[in-house]
Design an enzyme around this catalytic site. Structure first.
Site: not given
Ligand code: ADP
Ligand code: ADP
Ligand code: MG
Length: 461
Positions: A158, A164, A200, A208, A237, A288, A290, A292, A338
């Site tokens: 990672k 994303g 990892e 998740h 997601k 992780e 986030n 925000r 979504r």
């Molecule tokens: P994560 O999946 O990391 O938990 P979220 O699902 O809350 O984060 O949303 C982040 C995602 O939203 C990013 O992958 C990005 O592609 C998307 N994104 C970022 N900015 C915008 C925006 N202004 N409008 C719609 N989507 C956006």
């Molecule tokens: P991002 O910053 O892109 O959101 P994450 O670290 O949150 O990255 O991981 C994105 C997705 O990948 C998680 O929602 C989960 O489904 C999968 N994932 C992340 N880490 C692991 C892990 N160690 N084992 C299995 N699945 C994982």
């Molecule tokens: Mg994430």
């Protein structure tokens, strides 16, 4: 309270923030790019200013232009939304240096949590379990090989700066490690300008599960329960729900406590999310945080009755949280789908276009967050999310039925969307029973797409 807030974002999240401000009698300043002159957020704010050309790097990521706009219009705060500058510690610092409040945690906190490798270490120090893997960033491929052999394959490589689902590669055995390392690193450099990697163990068939956190500057940290975001395509997601079928009351309390401990260890202020993976055996691991507001925050708003964006504004103004942990009760069940302008028949490629016809669902227990209107041209320059359809009902089954009928009411013409796919998932046996993990969609997609074709429900043009 705050007087005037600049919203450094676009789309549905910019509208969401403008609405919260309006209900609190706070004036709003929208920014927009030349591609967004007719976008809704630019029209419903108290004032709006163009900050640059269509490319995000020139407008929504243009820190100088955004800060000048905020100062020129007499704003006292900036809300970053999600995406764009929302997890950029330098931008948070620059707001404060310019005498503006940044609606989010401090630059230092974003820095601590923004590097995912560093956040792992911080969580560990706070006594929160993390997935077995590297202590901090990896030095090189050799170290990655040694560690992978220790923790056992499959592993995930990672990017520390990743998001994303990008900058991440699954490796099933030693032979694939070196090429995956270089591929993931190259992707991370291209997307985030940072090639730092960590490793990892891959948790097999996990859920998740994430916890919503709110913290104020007086030191109160409260969690608002979990969201199950296991319906993902390629680690992104698609559908989220609360509460999760996978948690017992005891596990919920344990994970909630861990999420609060992680936020406290970081000195967190504002809205944030602590993400975990949960193994089928009931072991949970921090992945992780986030720093925000998240796309899926309304799921939590529906089951708790808390307005998270208003709470962000209160906290940024220096006020304490308007609730304590004891005040938080989860009531009923909420689901979010979504809706993206993308073509499921062509590997989900983004499909922007003109909204020729639009009908949004309504009625009891339905909430739609969108910046669409009839005739609106979805821009190819930005994210393909066009609407979030949410439902709330007393039980999970009633919520599923409500989502089915909401997606049946939803009509978006002009470009393909994933709405029919979401509708099929609402009828899938595993989903309805709540027996799914993060592999659900990747595993079932071919079957669901075939089903959609035979039902002729896909919204191909
Ligand atoms: P994560 O999946 O990391 O938990 P979220 O699902 O809350 O984060 O949303 C982040 C995602 O939203 C990013 O992958 C990005 O592609 C998307 N994104 C970022 N900015 C915008 C925006 N202004 N409008 C719609 N989507 C956006
Ligand atoms: P991002 O910053 O892109 O959101 P994450 O670290 O949150 O990255 O991981 C994105 C997705 O990948 C998680 O929602 C989960 O489904 C999968 N994932 C992340 N880490 C692991 C892990 N160690 N084992 C299995 N699945 C994982
Ligand atoms: Mg994430």
């Amino acid at each position: 309270m705050l007087k005037r807030v600049l919203i450094a974002n676009r789309g549905e999240i910019a509208l969401r923030v403008i609405r919260a401000c309006r209900e609190l009698d706070i004036e709003t300043v929208a920014i927009y790019s030349t591609a967004d002159e007719s976008a809704l957020h630019a029209q419903i704010a108290t004032r709006s200013l163009c900050v640059g050309p269509a490319r995000a790097a020139d407008s929504y990521l243009n820190q100088d232009a955004i800060l000048s706009a905020a100062l020129a219009t007499g704003c006292d705060a900036i809300h970053p939304g999600y995406g764009f500058l929302s997890e950029n510690p330098d931008f948070a610092d620059r707001c404060v240096e310019a005498g503006l409040k940044y609606i989010g945690p401090s630059g230092d906190v974003i820095r601590k949590m923004g590097s995912k490798a560093a956040a792992r270490t911080l969580a560990q120090q706070a006594g929160v379990p993390v997935v077995p893997g590297s202590d901090g960033p990896l030095r090189d491929v050799e170290q990655a090989k040694e560690l992978a052999a220790q923790v056992g394959y499959p592993v995930l490589l990672k990017a520390s700066a990743g998001g994303g689902g990008r900058g991440m590669r699954q490796v099933d055995g030693p032979e694939g490690l070196e090429s995956a390392f270089h591929a993931a690193q190259a992707e991370a450099i291209a997307c985030f300008g940072d090639g730092e990697m960590y490793l990892e163990k891959l948790v097999l068939s996990p859920r998740h599960i994430e916890f919503q956190i709110m913290a104020d500057s007086q030191g109160h940290v409260v969690h608002l329960g979990e969201r199950d975001c296991s319906i993902q395509r390629r680690r992104q997601k698609l559908i989220e729900e609360s509460p999760s079928r996978a948690l017992t009351p005891q596990l919920r309390e344990e994970m909630g406590r861990a999420a609060v401990a992680a936020a406290k260890a970081a000195g967190y202020v504002g809205a944030g999310t602590v993400e975990f993976v949960l193994s089928p055996q009931g072991q949970f691991y921090f992945i992780e945080m986030n720093t925000r507001i998240q796309v899926e925050h309304p799921v939590t708003e529906l089951v708790t009755g808390v307005d998270l964006v208003k709470e962000q504004l209160r906290v940024a103004a220096g006020l304490p949280l308007s609730f304590t942990q004891e005040d938080i009760h989860v009531s009923g069940h909420a689901i979010e789908c979504r809706i993206n302008a993308e073509d499921p028949e062509h590997d989900f490629r983004p499909c922007p276009g003109k909204t020729e016809f639009l009908h949004l669902p309504g009625g009891p227990g339905v909430r739609v967050d969108t910046a669409l209107y009839p005739g609106y041209e979805v821009s190819p320059f930005y994210d393909s999310l066009v609407a979030k359809v949410l439902v709330h009902a007393p039980t999970r089954l009633e919520a599923i039925r409500r989502m089915r009928r909401s997606l049946e009411e939803l009509v978006i013409e002009g470009y393909p969307t994933n709405s029919a796919l979401a509708h099929l998932i609402m009828h899938d046996g595993e989903f309805v029973r709540g027996q799914y993990d993060t592999s659900f969609l990747d595993k079932n997609l071919p079957r669901l797409l075939e089903l959609a074709r035979t039902c002729d429900t896909l919204t191909a043009e």
